[in-house]
Design an enzyme around this catalytic site. Structure first.
Site, PDB file in Angstrom:
ATOM      1  CE  LYS A   4      -3.790  -1.735   2.567  1.00 30.95           C
ATOM      2  NZ  LYS A   4      -5.007  -1.520   1.481  1.00 30.95           N
ATOM      3  NE  ARG A  43     -10.616  -9.698  -2.466  1.00 30.03           N
ATOM      4  CZ  ARG A  43     -11.153  -8.906  -3.200  1.00 30.03           C
ATOM      5  NH1 ARG A  43     -11.331  -9.210  -4.472  1.00 30.03           N
ATOM      6  NH2 ARG A  43     -11.096  -7.457  -3.090  1.00 30.03           N
TER       7      ARG A  43
END
Ligand code: BES
Ligand code: ZN
Ligand code: ZN
Length: 496
Positions: A273, A347
């Site tokens: 990130k 996920r």
């Protein structure tokens, strides 16, 4: 801080400040009819009281001759009163008094309108618990608290009022426990510490059993996706499995499973990130904290529902063992996944944990996760995204959210989204072909791991999980504790 009921008509002598609710009458001024003649006189004597119109969340202070301070608390138009107005107005009062270290007394008889008395009493208590919270573990200065809050109340039967107080305490404290977990920094709350703390807390609750699966157990369970996220970590992955069994179980007893994303820090992994997006990624375990908070409250309340809770804990870090993009990993259910972005890690963890939860054959599964930045784009900080494979369950959650004055909105998982995450070289890939519709595409990914016949709903709390500066009963920065009330309401309403 203690909350106590006073079921007499008189404020306790030790109370240093009394809150008196007031209503507005539009242009006709304020409705203070229920106040004592003395208070009305004192109020009128202070010149500036003319500016107090008692609109919702407005306050005004004056003193009685015995030294007690009175806070007039505006609730707006009595006919338009709602539980949320009560919550917000009470929260505003608590925010103003929070640092006073005083015993305050709250006279609430006069806004407990017929038909909504219990609901409003509950709203008052929720607001007090949620607003009085502060996270001070890492501050050298003293915590700012209220000494005691006394609820002066004769309009509700004492027994009923006490029962509402008891359950509000269980809910309120569970919200605070969840917020503490989220606010604790990642250098302290790694997956091992998180699992230990949950285990220690949950063990104390009657009817609750705890099982913690570490790395070896997860390898045995073939949780390849979960383990791939943990590959670059200095800490073991943990799957905390809690079960609450009510005292009486029959064939009709419903079994609800809660699943939470517990990323104690999300650096993005090799798909690192940017530095500004990485700040606050300690909150990537808010899903786990939320479902644990709901589980804790429901178990303490002794709901007649079997509740299981599965928390997938790890961080998402970078080292030479960390998973690199282009890797293909095998999930617990045998599906192969091409990992094109290691930042779409939530996920992956949830996939295996959801599948593990399915093995326990619940009637329904609800997961909560700070899953996508896209949910902030579509629904803002204010609304929780809900999606799943069962419209009845989604509708029920939406109804509970409405009842609790929490915002929730359904996002559709359409067949095209399933198509979009097909991989040419594996069964599926962990991101879609574009950023668009990112939240529901993540939902489509998760659906691949739900076993046939099990109702499932996914709550994307990336927006509502923190920084609720528009809600006076939530800290403007840090964990919100939202959605716990909705899940508890849903679980309680599922009892046969
Ligand atoms: N934990 C983040 C989601 C997130 C982002 C939560 C911002 C709160 C605020 C998640 O793991 C993530 O990074 N998702 C990616 C998915 C993308 C790579 C498909 C995202 O949303 O950018
Ligand atoms: Zn991520
Ligand atoms: Zn994440």
């Amino acid at each position: 801080m203690k909350i106590e009921l006073n079921s007499s008509n008189k404020a306790q002598a030790a109370s240093e400040l009394v809150i008196l609710p007031a209503f507005s009458k539009g242009k006709k001024g304020t409705d203070l009819d229920h106040w004592s003649a003395n208070d009305k006189k004192l109020f009128a004597k202070v010149k500036s009281s003319a500016h107090f119109t008692a609109k919702a969340e407005q306050t005004f202070f004056f003193n009685r001759s015995n030294g007690v301070t009175v806070m007039a608390l505006g609730l707006g138009d009595k006919k338009k009163l709602s539980a949320e107005t009560v919550r917000k107005s009470v929260a505003t009062a608590v925010n103003q008094l929070k640092g006073s270290n005083k015993q305050i007394e709250f006279e609430i008889n006069h806004f407990l309108v017929e038909g909504s008395k219990d609901k409003y009493l509950q709203a008052v208590l929720e607001a007090i618990y949620m607003t009085s919270y502060s996270f001070t573990e890492f501050k050298n200065s003293e915590a700012q608290t209220l000494k005691k809050v006394v609820i002066q109340l004769t309009a509700v039967d004492k027994k009923i009022a006490n029962a509402i107080l008891k359950s509000a305490k269980k809910l309120g404290e569970s919200i605070q426990v969840a917020r503490d977990f989220v606010n604790t920094p990642p250098n302290v709350l790694n997956s091992e510490v998180f699992a230990k703390r949950v285990e220690e807390d949950a063990k104390k609750i009657s009817g609750v059993k705890v099982k913690v699966l570490g790395k070896k157990a997860l390898e045995k369970e073939n949780c390849g996706l979960f383990l791939s996220v943990n590959a670059g970590s200095a800490y073991e992955p943990k799957l905390v499995h809690l079960t609450y069994t009510p005292e009486k179980v029959t064939k009709e007893t419903k079994h609800i499973a809660l699943v939470g994303k517990g990323l104690t820090f999300d650096s993005g992994g090799y798909s690192l990130k940017p530095s500004t997006s990485m700040v606050n990624m300690k909150f990537d375990m808010a899903g786990a904290a939320t479902v644990y908070g709901a589980f804790r409250a429901a178990a303490l309340m002794g709901v007649d529902v079997k509740v299981s809770c599965f928390l997938g804990m790890t961080d998402n870090m970078v080292n030479s063992h960390a998973t690199v993009p282009d890797s293909i990993m095998t999930a617990r259910n045998g599906k192969t996944v091409e990992i094109l972005n290691t930042d779409a890690e939530g996920r992956l963890v949830l996939a295996d944990v959801l599948n593990y939860a399915c093995d326990h054959k619940p009637d329904e599964i609800i997961d909560a996760a700070t899953l996508t930045g896209a949910v902030l784009v579509s629904l803002g900080h204010e609304i929780c995204g809900v999606m799943g494979n069962n419209q009845e369950l989604i509708d029920a959650l939406n109804t509970s959210a409405k009842e609790c004055d929490e915002y929730m909105w359904q996002l559709p998982i359409i067949p095209e989204f399933h198509k979009d995450i097909k991989s040419p070289i594996a069964d599926i890939k962990n991101i879609g072909g574009s950023r668009f519709g990112g939240s529901a595409k993540a939902g489509a990914f998760l659906e691949n791991f739900i076993q046939d016949g099990i109702a499932w709903a996914h709550l994307d709390i990336a927006g509502v999980g923190d920084s609720q500066s528009h809600l006076p009963y939530c800290p403007s920065k840090g964990a919100s504790g939202l959605i716990i009330r909705t899940i508890v309401h849903h679980i309680s309403g599922s009892a046969n």
